[in-house]
Design a protein around this motif. Structure first.
Motif, PDB file in Angstrom:
ATOM      1  N   ARG A 106      47.215  58.075  39.749  1.00 43.69           N
ATOM      2  CA  ARG A 106      48.019  58.790  40.746  1.00 43.69           C
ATOM      3  C   ARG A 106      48.860  59.843  40.026  1.00 43.69           C
ATOM      4  O   ARG A 106      49.485  59.566  39.002  1.00 43.69           O
ATOM      5  CB  ARG A 106      48.920  57.815  41.498  1.00 43.69           C
ATOM      6  N   ASP A 159      51.874  62.586  40.926  1.00 40.40           N
ATOM      7  CA  ASP A 159      52.868  63.107  41.867  1.00 40.40           C
ATOM      8  C   ASP A 159      53.454  64.381  41.277  1.00 40.40           C
ATOM      9  O   ASP A 159      53.986  64.362  40.157  1.00 40.40           O
ATOM     10  CB  ASP A 159      53.971  62.077  42.109  1.00 40.40           C
ATOM     11  N   GLU A 213      44.623  60.025  43.069  1.00 37.20           N
ATOM     12  CA  GLU A 213      45.454  60.457  44.189  1.00 37.20           C
ATOM     13  C   GLU A 213      46.390  61.531  43.673  1.00 37.20           C
ATOM     14  O   GLU A 213      47.025  61.352  42.633  1.00 37.20           O
ATOM     15  CB  GLU A 213      46.293  59.305  44.746  1.00 37.20           C
ATOM     16  N   ASN A 217      49.929  56.177  36.352  1.00 38.01           N
ATOM     17  CA  ASN A 217      50.746  57.014  37.235  1.00 38.01           C
ATOM     18  C   ASN A 217      51.579  57.996  36.432  1.00 38.01           C
ATOM     19  O   ASN A 217      52.225  57.604  35.447  1.00 38.01           O
ATOM     20  CB  ASN A 217      51.704  56.139  38.066  1.00 38.01           C
TER      21      ASN A 217
END
Length: 227
Positions: A2, A4, A32, A106
């Motif tokens: 992931r 962000d 993601e 992440n």
């Protein structure tokens, strides 16, 4: 995996992730990518995220409070391996960084803007500062997309040929050798005979020699790094 990305211009970042390899990687569920508009954490009716510098000087500075609020909200949901700040004075991003980041779960990438961010963000929140070169962009969004692309393509299952990424330039500190495709002869220029020989050992030896020579000619500093 992931990723962000925190930005004041999320619309600038949407397109790179909606096409080609990066889109396929998301469609396959291999990564993601979430874009977070920092202005949602800003102050007042104008959602302020920047202010004047203490001590005077040209250029606005991204405020600490909105950045901490956004990052801490994300951290409340999951653990992040790295919180990256894209900045011209960071470490120069290279293939080794990409390889390392492709192994984590992440990451957060903060796209810098204006004159930069409040130093307290860098001192107490950021774990890795990266630059994509010795030049200044209008913001860190395009740099964040570059880093994301380099990392995502290394994830297992993203490329159709799993070995493709292993033969890219900068893997093993070598530039990639010359490549050819059909026709074998074009305007009198022929593909090297060894590549048409079917002898895979000779082909691999030729490619390695060409990679070394190209690196010596164009980026000898990479060979120095191997010593």
């Amino acid at each position: 995996m992931r990723i962000d990305i925190i930005t004041v211009l999320p619309e600038l970042l949407r397109s790179p992730f909606e096409h080609s390899i990066l889109k396929r990687a998301q469609d396959k569920g291999l990564v993601e990518v979430h874009l977070h508009d920092l202005r949602e954490y800003g102050f007042g009716k104008h959602k302020q995220v920047d202010d004047y510098q203490f001590g005077g000087g040209a250029g606005m500075v991204m405020m600490a409070e909105p950045i901490f609020a956004c990052v801490e909200e994300l951290q409340a949901e999951r653990k992040y391996d790295e919180i990256i700040y894209m900045t011209p004075d960071g470490q120069t991003f290279n293939q080794r960084h990409a390889n390392s980041l492709s192994l984590v779960e992440n990451i957060i990438i903060l796209a810098g803007h204006y004159k930069g961010v409040d130093q307290r963000v860098r001192d107490h929140l950021i774990t890795l500062e990266l630059s994509i070169g010795d030049f200044v962009l209008s913001g860190g969004e395009l740099a964040a997309a570059v880093v994301s692309d380099a990392v995502i393509r290394l994830l297992p299952g993203v490329l159709n040929d799993e070995t493709s990424a292993l033969t890219d330039s900068f893997q093993d500190n070598l530039l990639a050798p010359p490549v050819y495709t059909r026709p074998a002869k074009f305007r009198g220029w022929e593909v090297p005979e060894v590549l048409r020989s079917g002898d895979f050992k000779k082909i691999e030896d030729w490619r390695h020699d060409q990679a070394v020579q190209r690196t010596k000619d164009r980026r000898p500093d990479l060979l120095d790094d191997k010593k």
